[in-house]
Design a protein around this motif. Structure first.
Motif, short mmCIF file in Angstrom:
data_model
loop_
_atom_site.label_atom_id
_atom_site.label_comp_id
_atom_site.label_asym_id
_atom_site.label_seq_id
_atom_site.Cartn_x
_atom_site.Cartn_y
_atom_site.Cartn_z
N PHE A 247 0.84 -1.19 0.00
CA PHE A 247 0.00 0.00 0.00
C PHE A 247 0.88 1.25 0.00
O PHE A 247 1.89 1.32 0.72
CB PHE A 247 -0.91 0.01 1.23
N ILE B 133 0.82 5.74 -0.20
CA ILE B 133 0.07 6.99 -0.15
C ILE B 133 0.93 8.03 -0.85
O ILE B 133 2.06 8.33 -0.43
CB ILE B 133 -0.29 7.40 1.29
N ILE C 176 -5.12 2.38 5.05
CA ILE C 176 -6.05 2.65 3.95
C ILE C 176 -7.49 2.61 4.43
O ILE C 176 -8.33 3.38 3.95
CB ILE C 176 -5.80 1.66 2.79
N ILE D 45 -7.84 6.22 -6.16
CA ILE D 45 -7.07 5.07 -5.70
C ILE D 45 -6.72 4.23 -6.91
O ILE D 45 -7.60 3.80 -7.66
CB ILE D 45 -7.86 4.24 -4.67
N VAL E 244 -2.83 5.27 -2.91
CA VAL E 244 -3.84 6.26 -2.54
C VAL E 244 -3.30 7.64 -2.91
O VAL E 244 -2.25 8.05 -2.40
CB VAL E 244 -4.16 6.19 -1.04
#
Length: 760
Positions: free
Chosen positions: A136, A138, A152, A163, A185
């Motif tokens: 993941f 950002i 998330i 996203i 993200v």
């Protein structure tokens, strides 16, 4: 004006004078201006420059009717590359009360497995690759370094622009060791003054409050950004059925299951988190597009209701965490020279997490207690425990791209991180405290890519190479005779591994409505800090763990948007994938709940997915998608003989899932300028076995098929900066399960108000 087929060009001044630099050679000069016909002519550039030019543009007269200008969003541009990527735009959903996990669970090929309600543990599966194989991000930075609150699923949708979900092959500019896919993200990045506040209240005493805004000075572009959110939920939803039982005197203390008519209630599952982020810096200056010094802080507390199954009940076990991360970020396009882009990130994080396990009793699903006979503690490992883990991480990321001649773009990405962990527990003798001696893991990633777009951007090709490296220093206890006494000594164990990988992605638009894609990568995933060092509670360190590797292949096509006449349109997307994974890292339980991450054999996965989207005038959208996965154990014994579960489907892994729904954005409802948004969505999961299909009796445990429906409505007022929304999750109150029959919440409703002030 520009040199055709290159990135060289410029504009003229009021007298028609122009200047730009280009290597010597033969080119075609293109001069264009609104209202005039485009001029093209051969141009020779030598070391001394060019000969004087006299160019006269011919006026172009035309009668224009209605003109529709249609541009591509960043999401559309990403989906037209060769990667298997779904980009989820958040514009219409920013005022809704939807958890990101639920929203992404609607995406083709994505399965989100969440153990319980708000703030609970979750696991993502992208085309069958799951767990830590999914990375993941950002804004391009790995999210694992931002603490367990800033994840998330805890991020409010109002802070997110879109996203991007990469399934399988991951581009090199996402600088990390994503093996089976990545989720990036992208947060809102508005270069204007704004202030937005929202508050949501709903089932299970759930509260969510968000405040974020920005101020930019009009002359020097000094900018302050801030965002903060608070979330609380009791998560006290009803549960019943297998594993949710109690022993009653009237039954001779035999086990009795709770029923739907007489359910139990989760009573130790509360979740509370505070998060704040402050950015101070400059935007849109000559020396920086963005430069920020930032501080991220969070605090959370969470009750822990169950173990890995609902048969184990905890009544007072809980976890607390405090997190602090100062960091710096910098971005600049056309740095020093045209076409050179630089992005920098550097941050230091400090996390203190405490697991409180001091209860002197055991609990059952009725909340009744039984006195503890072994010194306390519900996990019952070493008696009572108040274990605190201190974690510090230093992360640095550099991303550079340079636009070369001949429509080529070169990219370089480097990420380095160093994490150390140590522990403390006042209830345990010093030499038995996990992580009493600090342990470390250092990881490095470097990626080099070259991409191009040819034939009027119908062809896209990207080739990349990646390098992975990790180094761990962990500890093992050895008992030695010191001064005539046997004492435990922490002995350091070192583990170092390096690996190379690479791949390519390509797409070609055969027709205006038909795009085909192909991508392939030999990928590596480095062990995470928890997998290598343990967490001091139930996960033991593994000093000799190896990286996980996989060959990933994707092939897909998109037809659309196909015109069905009038404003009706249809888009069909289909893809197939192949995964061959070696040294897969899985959690192996060695005790009641305690275990270790180990490398286990290999798996072979194949699958297909398809999505059909119908839209009417871009205001009504109806979609349906389905995914079929065939992921099997591919491990043989050392002598080459297949093991007992060879070619079995992976246990506790869904293999058939689908989604469908409809949404509509209706303008001018009740009043001109107002907007109404409505949606309804269904999520289907086919039944699957909890354990290996070849083992056990005919009455194998399974997670049953389930079909869950969600719906919502949102209204934005015309003359007020106000939006109201209502979301209803699982409105049919279906009993839904996930990992090892952990029951998820039933029907739940959430009302949200959003107030927004902007100044363009």
């Amino acid at each position: 004006m520009r040199l055709k087929g290159t990135g060289f060009g410029g504009t003229t001044d009021a007298k028609g004078q122009f200047e730009f630099k280009a290597p010597a050679g033969n080119y075609t000069l293109v001069v264009a201006h609104i209202g005039f016909a485009t001029y093209e002519a051969p141009l020779q550039v030598n070391k001394e420059g060019i000969t004087p030019l006299k160019i006269v543009l011919q006026e172009r007269k035309s009668n224009l009717g209605e003109v529709a200008v249609i541009g591509k969003t960043k999401a559309q541009e990403l989906e037209e590359t060769g990667y298997s990527v779904e980009s989820v735009e958040m514009r219409e959903l920013q005022t809704q009360s939807i958890q990101i996990n639920r929203l992404l669970d609607w995406t083709p090929g994505v399965r989100v497995r969440q153990e319980a309600g708000m703030g609970s543990k979750y696991n993502y599966s992208l085309n069958g690759m799951s767990g830590n194989a999914i990375t993941f991000f950002i804004d391009g930075v790995p999210m694992s370094y931002f603490g367990s609150s800033y994840t998330i699923n805890n991020l409010p949708v109002s802070l997110i622009k879109r996203i991007d979900v990469y399934k399988g092959v991951v581009p090199a500019d996402l600088g990390s060791d994503a093996l089976g896919g990545a989720i990036n993200v992208v947060t809102e990045n508005k270069n204007k003054k704004y202030l937005e506040a929202s508050y949501s209240y709903g089932s299970f005493n759930t509260h969510q409050a968000v405040l974020h805004g920005q101020y930019t000075h009009p002359t020097n572009h000094f900018t302050t950004r801030f965002s903060g959110f608070y979330t609380y939920s009791d998560n006290d939803y009803k549960v019943w059925g297998k594993g949710v039982n109690y022993a009653d005197a009237s039954t001779g203390y035999n086990s009795v299951d709770f029923t739907k008519e007489n359910p139990a209630v989760r009573f130790n599952d509360h979740f509370e988190t505070y998060n704040g982020k402050l950015d101070v810096g400059f935007v849109n200056n000559k020396w920086a597009d963005q430069f920020f010094i930032s501080l991220l802080a969070s605090k959370q507390e969470k009750g822990i209701q169950t173990g890995q199954t609902m048969a184990t009940v905890y009544g007072n076990l809980h976890y607390k965490e405090v997190f602090l991360m100062p960091h710096l970020s910098y971005q600049k396009q056309n740095l020093f020279t045209k076409g050179l882009y630089l992005s920098l990130f550097s941050g230091y994080s400090d996390r203190e997490g405490t697991t409180v396990d001091t209860a002197m009793a055991f609990y059952n699903w009725k909340g009744h207690t039984t006195p503890h006979q072994q010194g306390g503690g519900e996990i019952a490992r070493n008696g009572r425990s108040l274990f605190t883990m201190y974690e510090n991480s230093w992360i640095n990321r550099v991303n550079v791209t340079y636009q070369l001649p001949a429509e080529l773009k070169l990219g370089f990405n480097y990420l380095n991180s160093r994490t150390s962990r140590r522990g403390k527990d006042p209830y345990v003798s010093p030499m038995r405290v996990p992580l009493i001696a600090p342990q470390h893991i250092n990881t490095q990633f470097a990626g080099l890519s070259l991409e191009t777009r040819k034939f009027d951007e119908r062809l896209y090709v990207s080739a990349f190479a990646k390098w992975y490296d990790f180094y761990t220093t962990s500890n093992d206890l050895e008992y030695r005779m010191i001064n005539g006494e046997s004492k435990a000594v922490a002995v350091p164990i070192q583990n170092k591994k390096s690996n190379f990988g690479g791949g390519m992605a390509a797409s070609y638009r055969i027709l205006s409505e038909l795009l085909v894609k192909f991508s392939i990568e030999q990928a590596t995933r480095l062990p995470s800090p928890t997998e290598a060092l343990g967490n001091g509670i139930l996960v033991v360190n593994n000093p000799n763990i190896n990286p996980e590797q996989s060959l990933n292949v994707n092939l897909g096509a998109t037809w659309g948007r196909l015109s069905l006449g009038g404003q009706h349109g249809l888009t069909v997307t289909t893809s197939a994938f192949y995964r061959n994974t070696k040294d897969q890292i899985l959690y192996n339980i060695s005790g009641r709940d305690e275990g270790m991450y180990i490398n286990v054999g290999s798996t072979l996965g194949k699958g297909v997915e398809m999505e059909v989207v119908y839209d009417l005038g871009h205001w009504l959208k109806v979609n349906a998608n389905a995914t079929y996965l065939d992921i099997r154990n591919n491990q043989r014994l050392d002598n080459g003989v297949p093991n007992l579960i060879y070619r079995d489907r992976l246990r506790n892994t869904p293999y058939l899932l689908g989604n469908g729904g409809a949404s509509a954005t209706i303008p001018n409802v009740f009043r001109k300028g107002a907007r109404l948004f409505v949606y309804v969505h269904g999520n289907y999961l086919h039944n699957f076995y909890l354990n290996w299909p070849s083992l056990g009796s005919q009455n194998k445990k399974e997670i049953p098929s389930q079909l869950v429906f969600d719906a919502g409505v949102g209204y934005t007022f015309a003359k007020l900066p106000l939006s109201l929304s209502f979301d209803l999750n699982n409105f049919t109150n279906t009993q839904a399960y996930d990992n090892f029959l952990l029951q998820k919440p039933g029907r739940a409703g959430f009302l949200k108000a959003t107030y927004r002030l902007t100044n363009n």
